[in-house]
Write a protein that holds these residues in place. Structure first.
Motif, short mmCIF file in Angstrom:
data_model
loop_
_atom_site.label_atom_id
_atom_site.label_comp_id
_atom_site.label_asym_id
_atom_site.label_seq_id
_atom_site.Cartn_x
_atom_site.Cartn_y
_atom_site.Cartn_z
N SER A 15 -16.30 0.19 1.99
CA SER A 15 -16.51 1.02 3.28
C SER A 15 -17.56 2.25 3.05
O SER A 15 -17.89 2.54 1.93
N SER A 55 -8.39 -5.95 -9.39
CA SER A 55 -8.02 -5.41 -7.83
C SER A 55 -9.10 -4.14 -7.62
O SER A 55 -10.08 -3.70 -8.37
N ARG A 89 -4.84 -8.02 0.67
CA ARG A 89 -4.80 -6.78 0.95
C ARG A 89 -3.50 -6.13 0.79
O ARG A 89 -2.47 -6.62 1.11
N TYR A 90 -3.51 -5.06 0.29
CA TYR A 90 -2.41 -4.14 -0.02
C TYR A 90 -1.49 -3.73 1.20
O TYR A 90 -0.57 -3.60 1.32
N ASP A 91 -2.48 -3.40 2.15
CA ASP A 91 -2.10 -3.15 3.57
C ASP A 91 -1.46 -4.22 4.43
O ASP A 91 -1.10 -3.93 5.69
N ILE A 139 -8.78 -12.94 -2.23
CA ILE A 139 -8.24 -11.54 -2.01
C ILE A 139 -7.11 -11.40 -1.29
O ILE A 139 -6.76 -12.28 -0.44
N SER A 189 0.67 -1.22 0.05
CA SER A 189 -0.03 0.18 -0.02
C SER A 189 0.91 1.19 -0.07
O SER A 189 0.51 2.19 -0.88
N VAL A 198 -7.52 -1.06 -2.28
CA VAL A 198 -7.79 -1.86 -1.27
C VAL A 198 -7.11 -3.36 -1.48
O VAL A 198 -6.24 -3.81 -0.23
N CYS A 199 -7.16 -4.00 -2.39
CA CYS A 199 -6.88 -5.21 -2.35
C CYS A 199 -6.53 -5.78 -3.96
O CYS A 199 -7.23 -5.16 -4.82
N MET A 229 -17.43 -8.22 -2.54
CA MET A 229 -16.30 -7.32 -1.58
C MET A 229 -16.94 -6.17 -0.66
O MET A 229 -17.68 -5.24 -1.37
#
Length: 247
Positions: free
Chosen positions: A201, A158, A124-126, A122, A7, A104-105, A198
């Motif tokens: 938010s 993504s 997640r990038y973070d 999936i 991320s 996000v992912c 998915m």
């Protein structure tokens, strides 16, 4: 050495993207593939069919011959490097236009009769220091060639989130990108709604973007050996060739 999650690396590169879809000028992000020199013609043929099917981001490519270097990418003799447009170029276009965008992912999307149905995996990038699409491709979870031939299969994609207040502006920018032959948008969700199963938010819209390395996944599926490095760096779009992926 401090660990750097994907991320953070993506955010750094996004700020350097200056591509303008209306003028087709500016800096873009690129992925790198390396193949044996003897396989180059066959690999480019596969890349062309993947782009024609709408499963790659943009038509721009650069070939690096063995023994040459370009923007930090060096290719050994006997091999050829292929640079393609990375999907985070789209993030950079949105950010430049004033739309806050959050990668996000990355994951695998199941497609049935040419309709994207859901994400099946999936990352997640973070939560990873590796590129999720590179990782998932290495697990042989894709069926890009099957998708091209039958309309059903599993492809790399993504997810990004943007504020729902930016919906109209987002749609206009994505339209500009399509006019510039960028086919990278798989699905745009509704505000406060899941995107291909998915969660998104609250107060945001989810955007599913085609993975820029689907062409590389298709090459692997065909049995040709290929080395990949997603999100390799930035380059001026003028250093890429616009015609190599035309059928």
């Amino acid at each position: 050495m401090t660990l750097k999650f994907m991320s953070s690396r993506i955010e750094e590169l996004i700020y350097g993207i200056t591509f303008d879809a209306r003028t087709a000028t500016g800096a873009v992000a690129f992925n790198t593939a390396v193949v044996a020199e003897d396989d180059l013609e066959r690999v480019l043929s596969i890349f062309k069919h993947v782009y024609a099917a709408g499963l790659n981001v943009g038509p721009y490519v650069r070939i690096i011959e063995g023994g040459e270097s370009f923007n930090g990418v060096s290719i050994k003799n006997g091999f050829s490097g292929i640079l393609t447009i990375c999907s985070i170029t789209i993030d950079g276009v949105l950010l430049k236009a004033g739309i806050p965008v959050k990668p996000v992912c990355g994951g695998i999307v199941q497609v049935t009769e040419k309709i994207p149905v859901r994400f099946t995996e999936i990352l997640r990038y973070d939560a990873t220091t590796l590129d999720p699409l590179d990782v998932l491709m290495s697990q042989e979870l894709t069926s890009v060639l099957e998708m091209i031939n039958t309309g059903s299969g599993k492809v790399l994609a993504s997810v990004r989130e943007v504020p729902m207040a930016a919906k109209n502006h987002l749609e206009n920018l994505l339209s500009d990108l399509m006019e510039a032959e960028f086919k990278g948008v798989l699905e745009v969700g509704e505000p406060n709604s899941d995107l291909l199963e998915m969660p998104v938010s609250r107060g945001h819209i989810g955007v599913a973007i085609i993975g820029g390395i689907n062409s590389m996944a298709a090459v692997r599926e065909s049995g040709v050996e290929i080395q990949t490095n997603a999100i390799s760096g930035l380059t001026d779009i003028r250093d890429m060739n616009h015609n190599l992926l035309s059928l």
